[in-house]
Scaffold this motif. Sequence first.
Motif, PDB file in Angstrom:
ATOM      1  N   SER A 167       0.814  -1.216   0.000  1.00 23.44           N
ATOM      2  CA  SER A 167       0.000   0.000   0.000  1.00 23.44           C
ATOM      3  C   SER A 167       0.854   1.275   0.000  1.00 23.44           C
ATOM      4  O   SER A 167       0.328   2.366  -0.171  1.00 23.44           O
ATOM      5  N   GLY A 168       2.166   1.115   0.187  1.00 23.58           N
ATOM      6  CA  GLY A 168       3.046   2.284   0.133  1.00 23.58           C
ATOM      7  C   GLY A 168       3.312   2.772  -1.272  1.00 23.58           C
ATOM      8  O   GLY A 168       3.899   3.846  -1.455  1.00 23.58           O
ATOM      9  N   LEU A 169       2.884   1.992  -2.280  1.00 29.46           N
ATOM     10  CA  LEU A 169       3.079   2.403  -3.677  1.00 29.46           C
ATOM     11  C   LEU A 169       1.882   3.200  -4.164  1.00 29.46           C
ATOM     12  O   LEU A 169       0.734   2.775  -4.037  1.00 29.46           O
ATOM     13  N   GLU A 170       2.139   4.363  -4.720  1.00 29.70           N
ATOM     14  CA  GLU A 170       1.096   5.153  -5.354  1.00 29.70           C
ATOM     15  C   GLU A 170       1.668   5.806  -6.608  1.00 29.70           C
ATOM     16  O   GLU A 170       2.883   5.801  -6.828  1.00 29.70           O
ATOM     17  N   TYR A 171       0.764   6.322  -7.444  1.00 33.63           N
ATOM     18  CA  TYR A 171       1.184   6.941  -8.699  1.00 33.63           C
ATOM     19  C   TYR A 171       0.716   8.391  -8.748  1.00 33.63           C
ATOM     20  O   TYR A 171      -0.443   8.682  -8.443  1.00 33.63           O
ATOM     21  N   LYS A 172       1.614   9.256  -9.141  1.00 36.90           N
ATOM     22  CA  LYS A 172       1.264  10.654  -9.370  1.00 36.90           C
ATOM     23  C   LYS A 172       1.024  10.819 -10.871  1.00 36.90           C
ATOM     24  O   LYS A 172       1.933  10.607 -11.686  1.00 36.90           O
ATOM     25  N   VAL A 173      -0.209  11.160 -11.228  1.00 38.49           N
ATOM     26  CA  VAL A 173      -0.593  11.306 -12.629  1.00 38.49           C
ATOM     27  C   VAL A 173      -0.603  12.783 -12.994  1.00 38.49           C
ATOM     28  O   VAL A 173      -1.340  13.576 -12.413  1.00 38.49           O
ATOM     29  N   PHE A 174       0.213  13.167 -13.955  1.00 39.35           N
ATOM     30  CA  PHE A 174       0.220  14.525 -14.498  1.00 39.35           C
ATOM     31  C   PHE A 174      -0.613  14.514 -15.778  1.00 39.35           C
ATOM     32  O   PHE A 174      -0.412  13.651 -16.642  1.00 39.35           O
ATOM     33  N   TYR A 175      -1.553  15.459 -15.913  1.00 32.13           N
ATOM     34  CA  TYR A 175      -2.371  15.480 -17.129  1.00 32.13           C
ATOM     35  C   TYR A 175      -2.648  16.919 -17.548  1.00 32.13           C
ATOM     36  O   TYR A 175      -2.701  17.832 -16.729  1.00 32.13           O
ATOM     37  N   TRP A 176      -2.810  17.078 -18.855  1.00 32.12           N
ATOM     38  CA  TRP A 176      -3.028  18.415 -19.423  1.00 32.12           C
ATOM     39  C   TRP A 176      -3.679  18.283 -20.793  1.00 32.12           C
ATOM     40  O   TRP A 176      -3.572  17.233 -21.452  1.00 32.12           O
ATOM     41  N   LYS A 177      -4.384  19.341 -21.207  1.00 34.91           N
ATOM     42  CA  LYS A 177      -4.957  19.365 -22.551  1.00 34.91           C
ATOM     43  C   LYS A 177      -3.827  19.490 -23.567  1.00 34.91           C
ATOM     44  O   LYS A 177      -2.902  20.280 -23.391  1.00 34.91           O
ATOM     45  N   ASP A 178      -3.905  18.673 -24.618  1.00 38.12           N
ATOM     46  CA  ASP A 178      -2.858  18.675 -25.622  1.00 38.12           C
ATOM     47  C   ASP A 178      -2.672  20.079 -26.204  1.00 38.12           C
ATOM     48  O   ASP A 178      -3.646  20.746 -26.563  1.00 38.12           O
ATOM     49  N   LYS A 184      -2.172  19.421 -14.413  1.00 39.04           N
ATOM     50  CA  LYS A 184      -2.860  19.100 -13.176  1.00 39.04           C
ATOM     51  C   LYS A 184      -2.327  17.761 -12.663  1.00 39.04           C
ATOM     52  O   LYS A 184      -1.707  17.000 -13.403  1.00 39.04           O
ATOM     53  N   ILE A 185      -2.576  17.489 -11.389  1.00 43.46           N
ATOM     54  CA  ILE A 185      -2.029  16.287 -10.761  1.00 43.46           C
ATOM     55  C   ILE A 185      -3.144  15.507 -10.074  1.00 43.46           C
ATOM     56  O   ILE A 185      -4.013  16.091  -9.413  1.00 43.46           O
ATOM     57  N   LYS A 186      -3.098  14.198 -10.237  1.00 42.05           N
ATOM     58  CA  LYS A 186      -4.003  13.310  -9.518  1.00 42.05           C
ATOM     59  C   LYS A 186      -3.179  12.193  -8.893  1.00 42.05           C
ATOM     60  O   LYS A 186      -2.318  11.608  -9.549  1.00 42.05           O
ATOM     61  N   ILE A 187      -3.423  11.890  -7.617  1.00 42.46           N
ATOM     62  CA  ILE A 187      -2.727  10.812  -6.919  1.00 42.46           C
ATOM     63  C   ILE A 187      -3.638   9.591  -6.883  1.00 42.46           C
ATOM     64  O   ILE A 187      -4.810   9.692  -6.531  1.00 42.46           O
ATOM     65  N   ALA A 188      -3.099   8.438  -7.258  1.00 40.15           N
ATOM     66  CA  ALA A 188      -3.904   7.213  -7.278  1.00 40.15           C
ATOM     67  C   ALA A 188      -3.067   6.039  -6.793  1.00 40.15           C
ATOM     68  O   ALA A 188      -1.849   5.995  -7.016  1.00 40.15           O
ATOM     69  N   LYS A 189      -3.690   5.101  -6.130  1.00 38.86           N
ATOM     70  CA  LYS A 189      -3.026   3.876  -5.679  1.00 38.86           C
ATOM     71  C   LYS A 189      -3.331   2.693  -6.588  1.00 38.86           C
ATOM     72  O   LYS A 189      -2.592   1.711  -6.594  1.00 38.86           O
ATOM     73  N   PRO A 209       5.971   6.999 -10.275  1.00 40.76           N
ATOM     74  CA  PRO A 209       5.744   6.221  -9.049  1.00 40.76           C
ATOM     75  C   PRO A 209       6.180   7.003  -7.815  1.00 40.76           C
ATOM     76  O   PRO A 209       7.192   7.716  -7.842  1.00 40.76           O
ATOM     77  N   HIS A 210       5.408   6.858  -6.749  1.00 40.78           N
ATOM     78  CA  HIS A 210       5.768   7.454  -5.459  1.00 40.78           C
ATOM     79  C   HIS A 210       5.685   6.370  -4.399  1.00 40.78           C
ATOM     80  O   HIS A 210       4.733   5.585  -4.376  1.00 40.78           O
ATOM     81  N   ILE A 211       6.687   6.333  -3.540  1.00 42.44           N
ATOM     82  CA  ILE A 211       6.664   5.424  -2.394  1.00 42.44           C
ATOM     83  C   ILE A 211       6.454   6.282  -1.154  1.00 42.44           C
ATOM     84  O   ILE A 211       7.225   7.212  -0.894  1.00 42.44           O
TER      85      ILE A 211
END
Length: 280
Positions: A167-178, A184-189, A209-211
Amino acid sequence: MGSAAITLGCVLICLHCRLSSGALLKPVTNVKWKSFNFFTSLEWEETTENATYTVRVSGIKSNWIKKPECTQIQTTRCDLTNVLQNVSDTYTAEVLSYPPGDTEENEDPPVAKSPPIQLLKDTMIGQPSFTVTRNSTSEIQLKIDDPYTYIRFLNHTRKTLRDIYGSGLEYKVFYWKDGTSGKKIKIAKEQVILMDVDPGFSYCFSIQPHITSPYKKGQESEGKCSSSEDRSPFEDIGTGAYALMALGVLLLIVVVIGITVCMCRRKTPHTLAEANPLTA
């Protein structure tokens, strides 16, 4: 002249003895670890030309170990991945130097010690791979593949980051309009992420990836972009399939025309006979 030759011979013999005993050897320098996704090696810089080296490793929870592939070697690098499988242990390595051509290890060789390494916090984490799928005009799906490591289960299959960090692994998602620069950033496990988006726009994504424990972050992936609209049901059909479909439609038209012509020819004599009853 004879005494000078004898003296020179004695000096050479003494030098050889000192070299054989390791007295002229110096410890190697700049001993350092390199670890990427738990693939871990030890590297150093030589101080004596043509010397050979033996590497041994110990952990707080383990005794000294010599890896056969890193015994009496002439290279300045040793892969220690398979003896560092306890990722929670703290390891230290030593590089022992031996004279050139010496086939036996002396009892007191020059020794250089490495800094300690604790893989859970010290290994570098690589970038993940992922796919982008447009589910609808307002929703995009990201599917992330957890990176594999070089730590193995008892059956020798490789563990993923999730197997190690849980559960210590999560992902930081960076997204933007082309075409724009505002990210913008969304954190998800989870590995499958659904993103709400504005219709009619293409979106781009990169993932890192974020630990959370112990805190560390991995490499950010390259960006991937979605289409701007819904996926067409024919989007995955290749050129060959389109050609076959066109040929099928053409054959169907030819058959219909042929049947129509035949029916017209059969009907024509009856029509003429009815129009001229005196010719019967």
